[in-house]
Design an enzyme around this catalytic site. Structure first.
Site, mmCIF file in Angstrom:
data_model
loop_
_atom_site.group_PDB
_atom_site.id
_atom_site.type_symbol
_atom_site.label_atom_id
_atom_site.label_comp_id
_atom_site.label_asym_id
_atom_site.label_seq_id
_atom_site.Cartn_x
_atom_site.Cartn_y
_atom_site.Cartn_z
ATOM 1 N N ARG A 112 0.837 -1.203 0.000
ATOM 2 C CA ARG A 112 0.000 0.000 0.000
ATOM 3 C C ARG A 112 0.871 1.251 0.000
ATOM 4 N NH1 ARG A 112 -1.699 2.237 4.641
ATOM 5 N NH2 ARG A 112 -1.789 0.214 5.681
ATOM 6 N N TYR A 155 -15.133 15.984 -17.751
ATOM 7 C CA TYR A 155 -15.711 14.680 -17.429
ATOM 8 C C TYR A 155 -16.748 14.823 -16.314
ATOM 9 C CZ TYR A 155 -15.916 9.991 -15.354
ATOM 10 O OH TYR A 155 -16.340 8.805 -14.818
ATOM 11 N N ASP A 195 -6.143 18.244 -16.455
ATOM 12 C CA ASP A 195 -6.483 16.868 -16.812
ATOM 13 C C ASP A 195 -6.045 16.659 -18.260
ATOM 14 O OD1 ASP A 195 -7.698 14.504 -17.704
ATOM 15 O OD2 ASP A 195 -9.413 14.739 -16.364
ATOM 16 N N LYS A 238 -7.427 5.125 -19.909
ATOM 17 C CA LYS A 238 -7.699 5.479 -21.289
ATOM 18 C C LYS A 238 -6.474 5.229 -22.180
ATOM 19 C CE LYS A 238 -11.686 6.835 -19.611
ATOM 20 N NZ LYS A 238 -11.524 6.859 -18.151
#
Length: 369
Positions: free
Chosen positions: A48, A106, A178, A203
């Site tokens: 983690r 988005y 972004d 993506k």
């Protein structure tokens, strides 16, 4: 090193843990790591916090973005959430962060800012950032973030990153960009003055519609230290196997993007010849195209009849996908607001893949006609 070479060979600043000479990145599928003795560590304690496979990926993406620090998360929204969490980590309780945000973005980002973000103390003003005057008019004394998505999603509006960065720094704000649609192969926000870059690695970076991932890169040391704390505390870091898949995807980023662009430009020209296509939105590069058709009936006809192109909610993969923003990516934006922005019930968004362009054009023609 040129970016297409860097995508394949990996970050030159990475020091591999594996000493076998393996060309492919090892998947360190381990939750925890043993210590040689008390007070000594290999540099890895618990996955983690840090994992060798993810470590490689984070250094690679940072290198691609010309950034010093990189962080990999389990999806794009996790990356965006981590950034905003990190921004308030050292602030007093109840502090207000005013955010100027692209309205062409988005829908999931907008949902986050309007729900969780507002509870964290972020007050967001949405404007058409492609017009710089709108940014300056929206600025307040407590504006601390300007958030851009360029080209915008789904209307492909382009914002001048350098102009926005200069203004952000003038008023003491951070610029977050972004860069999902163009990737570092086509656009370098940090070189243009951005403080932070976020990307949905799901993506184009991963590129095969088989992996969820999100990335944050920055040269801001304080923000990077805060992101380390957020990652350690909230546990949204990318898993080793997904990190491996992301690295594998990035290896072909350059050749995929070149093919995406070639196909997209041919499809734009073909769409111009189809009577039912009313208007085409394309930023001039990349593989994202949005277009308006003459009626909602035509929308239904297209989504039902495409065969090679898949009716699915995502983008950036080798497979071509067509999306209906009104009921998919932007369903949480109120209808009146969607219509005001131009996200109407006759708008379709196309993510052009790497199939043969003539086959894609024929598929669209048959579905439309």
């Amino acid at each position: 090193m040129n970016i297409d070479t860097l995508c394949v060979t990996g970050s030159p600043c990475y020091e591999p843990c594996d000493n076998t000479g393996a060309i492919a990145l090892p998947i360190y599928q381990s939750a925890t790591f043993a210590h040689p003795e008390l007070g000594k560590s290999t540099g890895y304690d618990y996955s983690r916090l840090k994992n060798p496979t993810r470590d490689y990926l984070e250094k690679l993406v940072a290198e691609l973005d010309h950034a010093e620090y990189g962080f990999a998360y389990n999806c794009g929204l996790a990356a965006i959430t981590a950034v905003f969490d990190a921004l308030i980590l050292n602030e007093k309780k109840g502090a207000v962060f005013h955010v100027i945000c692209s309205e062409d973005l988005y829908g999931g980002t907008e949902r986050f800012l309007n729900t969780i973000g507002s509870r964290l103390g972020f007050e967001t003003t949405y404007v058409d950032t492609s017009n710089f005057e709108n940014i300056t008019k929206a600025a307040r004394k407590d504006t601390k973030v300007i958030y851009l998505e360029t080209p915008g999603n789904p209307l492909m509006k382009v914002t001048d990153i350098k102009q926005a960065a200069d203004f952000a720094h003038k008023i003491g704000a951070l610029l977050i960009v972004d860069n999902t649609f163009l990737t570092p192969y086509l656009q370098q926000p940090i070189l243009l003055g951005a403080d932070v870059v976020v990307q949905s690695g799901t993506k184009f970076l991963c590129g095969h519609n088989d992996t969820l991932a999100g990335f944050v890169t920055t040269n801001n040391k304080q923000l990077a230290e805060n992101l380390e704390v957020i990652t350690k505390t909230t546990g949204a870091a990318l898993a080793p196997f997904d990190s491996f898949l992301a690295v594998r995807g990035i290896k072909t980023l350059a050749v995929r993007m070149d093919k995406h662009i070639e196909n997209a430009k041919r499809i734009v020209e073909a769409l111009k010849q189809i009577p039912k296509v009313v208007k085409i939105l394309y930023a001039g590069t990349g593989s994202m195209i949005s277009f308006y058709v003459d009626s909602k009936q035509t929308v239904e006809q297209v989504l039902k009849n495409v065969k090679i192109i898949h009716f699915a909610e995502s983008l950036g993969g080798v497979d071509s996908l067509i999306t209906y923003p009104a009921t998919q990516t932007h369903v949480d934006v109120p209808e009146e607001e969607r219509n005001r922005r131009g996200i109407t019930d006759t708008l379709l968004r196309l993510s052009v893949g790497i199939e043969n362009s003539e086959d894609l054009i024929q598929d669209l023609k048959e579905a439309l006609e």
